[in-house]
Design an enzyme around this catalytic site. Structure first.
Site, short mmCIF file in Angstrom:
data_model
loop_
_atom_site.label_atom_id
_atom_site.label_comp_id
_atom_site.label_asym_id
_atom_site.label_seq_id
_atom_site.Cartn_x
_atom_site.Cartn_y
_atom_site.Cartn_z
CG LEU A 1 44.29 30.99 28.79
CD1 LEU A 1 42.87 30.87 28.19
CD2 LEU A 1 44.10 31.81 29.67
CG HIS B 1 43.41 31.41 32.98
ND1 HIS B 1 44.30 30.57 32.64
CD2 HIS B 1 43.58 32.37 33.29
CE1 HIS B 1 45.86 31.24 33.58
NE2 HIS B 1 45.07 32.78 34.07
CE LYS C 1 48.10 31.40 42.24
NZ LYS C 1 47.94 32.23 41.32
CG ASP C 2 45.79 36.02 41.11
OD1 ASP C 2 47.04 36.41 41.84
OD2 ASP C 2 45.54 34.90 40.38
#
Ligand code: AMP
Length: 303
Positions: free
Chosen positions: A33, A37, A152-153
Protein backbone atom coordinates in the site's frame (compact mmCIF):
# COMPACT_ATOMS: atom_id res chain seq x y z
CA UNK A 1 -8.54 -3.15 12.97
CA UNK A 2 -8.61 -6.89 12.57
CA UNK A 3 -7.29 -9.24 9.91
CA UNK A 4 -9.70 -11.82 8.57
CA UNK A 5 -8.58 -14.55 6.18
CA UNK A 6 -11.67 -16.62 5.46
CA UNK A 7 -14.82 -15.80 3.52
CA UNK A 8 -17.04 -17.21 6.28
CA UNK A 9 -15.47 -15.06 8.96
CA UNK A 10 -15.53 -11.95 6.81
CA UNK A 11 -19.24 -12.46 6.11
CA UNK A 12 -20.00 -13.04 9.79
CA UNK A 13 -18.13 -9.87 10.83
CA UNK A 14 -19.80 -7.76 8.17
CA UNK A 15 -23.22 -9.15 9.15
CA UNK A 16 -22.58 -8.06 12.75
CA UNK A 17 -21.60 -4.55 11.63
CA UNK A 18 -24.74 -4.34 9.52
CA UNK A 19 -26.90 -5.60 12.37
CA UNK A 20 -25.53 -2.70 14.42
CA UNK A 21 -26.74 -0.35 11.67
CA UNK A 22 -23.39 0.42 10.01
CA UNK A 23 -22.95 1.13 6.31
CA UNK A 24 -19.96 -0.60 4.73
CA UNK A 25 -17.35 0.89 2.39
CA UNK A 26 -14.95 -1.40 0.56
CA UNK A 27 -11.51 -0.82 -0.96
CA UNK A 28 -10.06 -3.75 -2.92
CA UNK A 29 -6.25 -3.71 -3.26
CA UNK A 30 -3.35 -6.00 -4.02
CA UNK A 31 -1.36 -4.62 -1.09
CA UNK A 32 2.08 -2.98 -1.00
CA UNK A 33 0.00 0.00 0.00
CA UNK A 34 0.98 3.60 -0.72
CA UNK A 35 -0.67 7.00 -0.43
CA UNK A 36 -2.80 6.30 -3.51
CA UNK A 37 -4.45 3.36 -1.78
CA UNK A 38 -4.75 5.34 1.44
CA UNK A 39 -6.62 8.11 -0.40
CA UNK A 40 -9.19 5.47 -1.41
CA UNK A 41 -9.51 4.28 2.18
CA UNK A 42 -9.93 7.84 3.45
CA UNK A 43 -12.74 8.48 0.98
CA UNK A 44 -14.43 5.21 1.95
CA UNK A 45 -14.18 6.22 5.62
CA UNK A 46 -15.75 9.58 4.86
CA UNK A 47 -18.63 8.03 2.97
CA UNK A 48 -19.38 4.91 5.02
CA UNK A 49 -19.52 4.06 8.74
CA UNK A 50 -17.10 1.14 8.51
CA UNK A 51 -14.46 0.24 5.95
CA UNK A 52 -13.21 -3.13 4.75
CA UNK A 53 -9.93 -3.26 2.82
CA UNK A 54 -8.99 -6.40 0.94
CA UNK A 55 -5.36 -7.25 0.31
CA UNK A 56 -5.15 -10.01 -2.25
CA UNK A 57 -2.65 -10.47 -5.07
CA UNK A 58 -5.12 -12.00 -7.50
CA UNK A 59 -3.43 -14.76 -9.51
CA UNK A 60 -6.29 -14.75 -12.04
CA UNK A 61 -5.31 -11.34 -13.37
CA UNK A 62 -1.64 -12.10 -14.01
CA UNK A 63 -0.83 -13.41 -17.44
CA UNK A 64 2.79 -14.11 -16.50
CA UNK A 65 3.98 -16.25 -13.58
CA UNK A 66 7.16 -14.17 -13.15
CA UNK A 67 5.11 -10.97 -12.83
CA UNK A 68 2.91 -12.63 -10.19
CA UNK A 69 5.88 -13.86 -8.16
CA UNK A 70 7.69 -10.50 -8.43
CA UNK A 71 4.64 -8.53 -7.28
CA UNK A 72 5.59 -6.82 -3.98
CA UNK A 73 3.97 -8.20 -0.82
CA UNK A 74 4.20 -6.57 2.60
CA UNK A 75 1.18 -7.42 4.75
CA UNK A 76 2.78 -6.23 8.00
CA UNK A 77 3.75 -2.89 6.44
CA UNK A 78 0.27 -2.58 4.90
CA UNK A 79 -1.40 -3.10 8.25
CA UNK A 80 0.86 -0.50 9.85
CA UNK A 81 -0.01 2.01 7.10
CA UNK A 82 -3.74 1.34 7.54
CA UNK A 83 -3.55 1.59 11.34
CA UNK A 84 -1.77 4.94 10.84
CA UNK A 85 -4.99 6.31 9.34
CA UNK A 86 -6.40 6.61 12.85
CA UNK A 87 -10.11 7.32 12.66
CA UNK A 88 -10.11 6.42 8.94
CA UNK A 89 -8.44 3.03 9.58
CA UNK A 90 -10.51 0.11 8.28
CA UNK A 91 -12.34 -2.04 10.78
CA UNK A 92 -11.39 -5.19 8.86
CA UNK A 93 -8.55 -6.20 6.57
CA UNK A 94 -9.54 -9.15 4.40
CA UNK A 95 -6.34 -10.96 3.41
CA UNK A 96 -7.26 -14.42 2.10
CA UNK A 97 -4.84 -16.97 0.68
CA UNK A 98 -5.34 -17.77 -3.00
CA UNK A 99 -6.91 -21.16 -2.11
CA UNK A 100 -9.62 -19.42 -0.11
CA UNK A 101 -10.88 -17.45 -3.13
CA UNK A 102 -10.01 -20.11 -5.69
CA UNK A 103 -10.52 -23.53 -4.06
CA UNK A 104 -10.91 -24.93 -7.58
CA UNK A 105 -10.02 -23.47 -10.98
CA UNK A 106 -12.99 -21.20 -11.76
CA UNK A 107 -15.14 -22.31 -14.68
CA UNK A 108 -16.99 -19.00 -14.70
CA UNK A 109 -15.59 -15.98 -16.45
CA UNK A 110 -16.54 -12.33 -16.16
CA UNK A 111 -15.75 -10.66 -19.41
CA UNK A 112 -16.72 -7.10 -20.26
CA UNK A 113 -16.68 -7.22 -24.04
CA UNK A 114 -15.20 -4.27 -25.87
CA UNK A 115 -13.79 -2.54 -22.81
CA UNK A 116 -11.26 -5.19 -21.87
CA UNK A 117 -9.71 -6.15 -25.17
CA UNK A 118 -7.57 -3.16 -26.12
CA UNK A 119 -5.11 -0.89 -24.25
CA UNK A 120 -3.84 -3.03 -21.34
CA UNK A 121 -6.08 -5.89 -22.45
CA UNK A 122 -4.15 -6.24 -25.72
CA UNK A 123 -0.77 -6.76 -24.09
CA UNK A 124 -2.04 -8.63 -21.01
CA UNK A 125 -4.36 -11.31 -22.41
CA UNK A 126 -6.99 -12.43 -19.89
CA UNK A 127 -5.98 -9.71 -17.42
CA UNK A 128 -9.33 -7.97 -17.26
CA UNK A 129 -11.26 -11.25 -17.13
CA UNK A 130 -9.28 -11.97 -13.98
CA UNK A 131 -9.99 -8.49 -12.64
CA UNK A 132 -13.71 -8.84 -13.42
CA UNK A 133 -13.88 -12.23 -11.72
CA UNK A 134 -12.16 -11.14 -8.52
CA UNK A 135 -14.11 -7.88 -8.29
CA UNK A 136 -17.45 -9.71 -8.60
CA UNK A 137 -16.31 -12.30 -6.06
CA UNK A 138 -15.12 -9.68 -3.59
CA UNK A 139 -18.24 -7.56 -4.00
CA UNK A 140 -20.35 -10.67 -3.35
CA UNK A 141 -18.31 -11.61 -0.31
CA UNK A 142 -18.11 -8.17 1.31
CA UNK A 143 -21.50 -6.93 0.01
CA UNK A 144 -20.58 -3.29 0.66
CA UNK A 145 -22.79 -0.25 0.21
CA UNK A 146 -20.00 1.48 -1.67
CA UNK A 147 -16.66 0.54 -3.19
CA UNK A 148 -13.79 2.86 -4.06
CA UNK A 149 -11.47 2.56 -7.06
CA UNK A 150 -8.62 4.71 -8.42
CA UNK A 151 -8.67 6.60 -11.69
CA UNK A 152 -5.04 5.62 -12.15
CA UNK A 153 -6.35 2.27 -13.45
CA UNK A 154 -8.82 3.97 -15.73
CA UNK A 155 -9.60 0.92 -17.86
CA UNK A 156 -10.21 -1.19 -14.77
CA UNK A 157 -12.51 1.53 -13.41
CA UNK A 158 -14.59 1.64 -16.60
CA UNK A 159 -14.79 -2.16 -16.65
CA UNK A 160 -15.95 -2.30 -13.04
CA UNK A 161 -18.52 0.43 -13.67
CA UNK A 162 -19.86 -1.51 -16.63
CA UNK A 163 -20.03 -4.89 -14.93
CA UNK A 164 -21.73 -3.38 -11.87
CA UNK A 165 -24.32 -1.81 -14.19
CA UNK A 166 -24.77 -4.91 -16.38
CA UNK A 167 -25.07 -7.31 -13.43
CA UNK A 168 -27.20 -4.95 -11.27
CA UNK A 169 -24.75 -5.29 -8.40
CA UNK A 170 -26.15 -3.26 -5.49
CA UNK A 171 -23.09 -1.13 -4.83
CA UNK A 172 -22.24 2.52 -5.36
CA UNK A 173 -18.88 3.10 -7.03
CA UNK A 174 -16.65 6.04 -6.13
CA UNK A 175 -13.50 7.03 -8.03
CA UNK A 176 -10.44 8.81 -6.64
CA UNK A 177 -8.07 10.94 -8.76
CA UNK A 178 -4.57 9.63 -9.34
CA UNK A 179 -2.24 10.36 -6.45
CA UNK A 180 1.20 11.39 -7.68
CA UNK A 181 4.69 11.88 -6.28
CA UNK A 182 5.95 15.46 -6.19
CA UNK A 183 7.57 14.97 -9.62
CA UNK A 184 4.34 13.76 -11.19
CA UNK A 185 5.00 10.01 -11.24
CA UNK A 186 1.81 8.15 -10.31
CA UNK A 187 2.16 6.18 -7.11
CA UNK A 188 2.22 2.46 -7.85
CA UNK A 189 3.19 -0.62 -5.90
CA UNK A 190 5.33 -1.52 -8.90
CA UNK A 191 7.50 1.61 -8.43
CA UNK A 192 9.21 -0.27 -5.60
CA UNK A 193 10.94 -2.38 -8.22
CA UNK A 194 12.53 0.59 -10.05
CA UNK A 195 16.18 1.51 -9.53
CA UNK A 196 16.93 5.17 -8.76
CA UNK A 197 17.80 5.76 -12.41
CA UNK A 198 14.67 3.99 -13.67
CA UNK A 199 12.55 5.92 -11.20
CA UNK A 200 13.96 9.12 -12.68
CA UNK A 201 13.27 7.86 -16.22
CA UNK A 202 9.65 7.12 -15.21
CA UNK A 203 9.01 10.87 -15.05
CA UNK A 204 8.65 10.73 -18.83
CA UNK A 205 5.14 9.30 -18.41
CA UNK A 206 3.52 12.21 -16.52
CA UNK A 207 5.59 14.65 -18.54
CA UNK A 208 4.18 13.17 -21.75
CA UNK A 209 0.65 13.45 -20.41
CA UNK A 210 1.45 17.01 -19.34
CA UNK A 211 2.57 17.83 -22.89
CA UNK A 212 -0.78 16.56 -24.20
CA UNK A 213 -2.63 18.64 -21.62
CA UNK A 214 -0.72 21.76 -22.67
CA UNK A 215 -1.35 21.14 -26.37
CA UNK A 216 -5.05 20.74 -25.69
CA UNK A 217 -5.11 23.80 -23.46
CA UNK A 218 -3.44 25.94 -26.12
CA UNK A 219 -5.99 24.85 -28.70
CA UNK A 220 -8.85 25.38 -26.26
CA UNK A 221 -7.66 28.89 -25.40
CA UNK A 222 -7.47 29.67 -29.10
CA UNK A 223 -10.94 28.18 -29.58
CA UNK A 224 -9.51 25.75 -32.12
CA UNK A 225 -10.09 22.08 -32.82
CA UNK A 226 -7.02 19.94 -32.17
CA UNK A 227 -6.32 16.96 -34.43
CA UNK A 228 -6.02 13.82 -32.29
CA UNK A 229 -2.79 12.96 -34.09
CA UNK A 230 -1.27 16.27 -32.95
CA UNK A 231 -2.35 15.63 -29.36
CA UNK A 232 -0.87 12.17 -29.43
CA UNK A 233 2.33 13.35 -31.06
CA UNK A 234 2.84 15.98 -28.34
CA UNK A 235 2.90 13.18 -25.77
CA UNK A 236 4.81 10.68 -27.88
CA UNK A 237 7.78 13.00 -28.43
CA UNK A 238 8.34 13.20 -24.68
CA UNK A 239 8.35 9.41 -24.38
CA UNK A 240 11.08 9.14 -26.98
CA UNK A 241 13.88 8.83 -24.41
CA UNK A 242 16.31 6.01 -23.61
CA UNK A 243 14.96 3.55 -21.07
CA UNK A 244 11.30 3.98 -21.99
CA UNK A 245 9.73 1.31 -24.16
CA UNK A 246 6.21 2.38 -25.05
CA UNK A 247 3.57 -0.33 -25.04
CA UNK A 248 0.72 1.98 -26.06
CA UNK A 249 -0.10 5.65 -26.15
CA UNK A 250 -3.73 6.22 -27.06
CA UNK A 251 -6.27 8.99 -27.19
CA UNK A 252 -9.61 7.45 -26.22
CA UNK A 253 -13.10 8.51 -25.21
CA UNK A 254 -13.71 8.77 -21.44
CA UNK A 255 -16.46 6.13 -21.16
CA UNK A 256 -15.91 3.33 -23.66
CA UNK A 257 -12.18 4.06 -23.92
CA UNK A 258 -12.37 3.56 -27.67
CA UNK A 259 -9.82 5.31 -29.91
CA UNK A 260 -10.84 8.85 -30.89
CA UNK A 261 -9.97 9.67 -34.45
CA UNK A 262 -11.75 12.96 -35.05
CA UNK A 263 -10.33 16.24 -33.75
CA UNK A 264 -10.77 17.35 -30.13
CA UNK A 265 -13.29 20.19 -29.96
CA UNK A 266 -12.50 23.10 -27.58
CA UNK A 267 -15.14 21.75 -25.16
CA UNK A 268 -14.31 18.07 -25.82
CA UNK A 269 -12.98 15.58 -23.28
CA UNK A 270 -10.67 12.68 -24.06
CA UNK A 271 -8.42 10.42 -22.06
CA UNK A 272 -4.76 10.12 -22.98
CA UNK A 273 -3.57 6.74 -21.72
CA UNK A 274 -0.05 5.36 -21.71
CA UNK A 275 1.67 2.12 -20.79
CA UNK A 276 5.44 1.79 -20.98
CA UNK A 277 8.16 -0.51 -19.77
CA UNK A 278 10.81 1.17 -17.65
CA UNK A 279 13.46 -1.33 -16.57
CA UNK A 280 11.71 -4.44 -15.25
CA UNK A 281 8.39 -2.71 -14.71
CA UNK A 282 5.40 -1.94 -16.87
CA UNK A 283 3.93 1.39 -15.78
CA UNK A 284 0.57 2.87 -16.71
CA UNK A 285 -0.80 6.37 -16.41
CA UNK A 286 -3.57 8.49 -17.90
CA UNK A 287 -5.05 11.94 -17.82
CA UNK A 288 -8.47 13.24 -18.70
CA UNK A 289 -7.84 16.11 -21.09
CA UNK A 290 -10.49 18.80 -21.12
CA UNK A 291 -11.33 18.01 -17.50
CA UNK A 292 -9.72 20.94 -15.73
CA UNK A 293 -9.26 19.45 -12.21
CA UNK A 294 -7.48 16.38 -13.61
CA UNK A 295 -5.32 18.55 -15.88
CA UNK A 296 -4.38 20.92 -13.05
CA UNK A 297 -3.31 18.10 -10.77
CA UNK A 298 -1.08 16.60 -13.44
CA UNK A 299 0.50 19.90 -14.43
CA UNK A 300 1.11 20.91 -10.82
CA UNK A 301 2.92 17.65 -10.20
CA UNK A 302 4.74 17.24 -13.51
CA UNK A 303 5.98 20.85 -13.47
P1 AMP B 1 -3.85 -2.20 -6.80
O1 AMP B 1 -3.40 -2.54 -5.41
O2 AMP B 1 -2.75 -1.73 -7.68
O3 AMP B 1 -4.71 -3.27 -7.41
O4 AMP B 1 -4.80 -0.93 -6.65
C1 AMP B 1 -5.91 -0.95 -5.79
C2 AMP B 1 -6.72 0.30 -6.02
O5 AMP B 1 -5.91 1.45 -5.75
C3 AMP B 1 -7.21 0.44 -7.47
O6 AMP B 1 -8.53 0.94 -7.46
C4 AMP B 1 -6.23 1.43 -8.05
O7 AMP B 1 -6.76 2.19 -9.13
C5 AMP B 1 -5.97 2.33 -6.86
N1 AMP B 1 -4.71 3.05 -7.01
C6 AMP B 1 -3.49 2.52 -7.23
N2 AMP B 1 -2.56 3.49 -7.38
C7 AMP B 1 -3.23 4.67 -7.25
C8 AMP B 1 -2.84 6.05 -7.32
N3 AMP B 1 -1.58 6.41 -7.54
N4 AMP B 1 -3.80 6.99 -7.16
C9 AMP B 1 -5.10 6.63 -6.94
N5 AMP B 1 -5.52 5.34 -6.86
C10 AMP B 1 -4.60 4.39 -7.02
Amino acid sequence: MERVTTIAELRARVARLRAAGATIGFVPTMGALHEGHLALVRLAAEQADEVVVSIFVNPAQFDRADDLSAYPRDLAGDERALAGLGAAAPVLVFAPEADELYPRPPATSVRVAGLGDHLCGASRPGHFDGVGLVVVKLLNIVAPDLAVFGRKDRQQLQIVRRLVADLDLPVELLAVPTVRESDGVALSSRNRRLSAEERSTARALPQALGAAVLAARRARTAGEELPTATLREAAREVLDVPGVEVDYLEVVDPDGLQPVTGPLAPDGVVVVAVAAHVGPVRLIDNVEVGDVPDEERLLDAAG
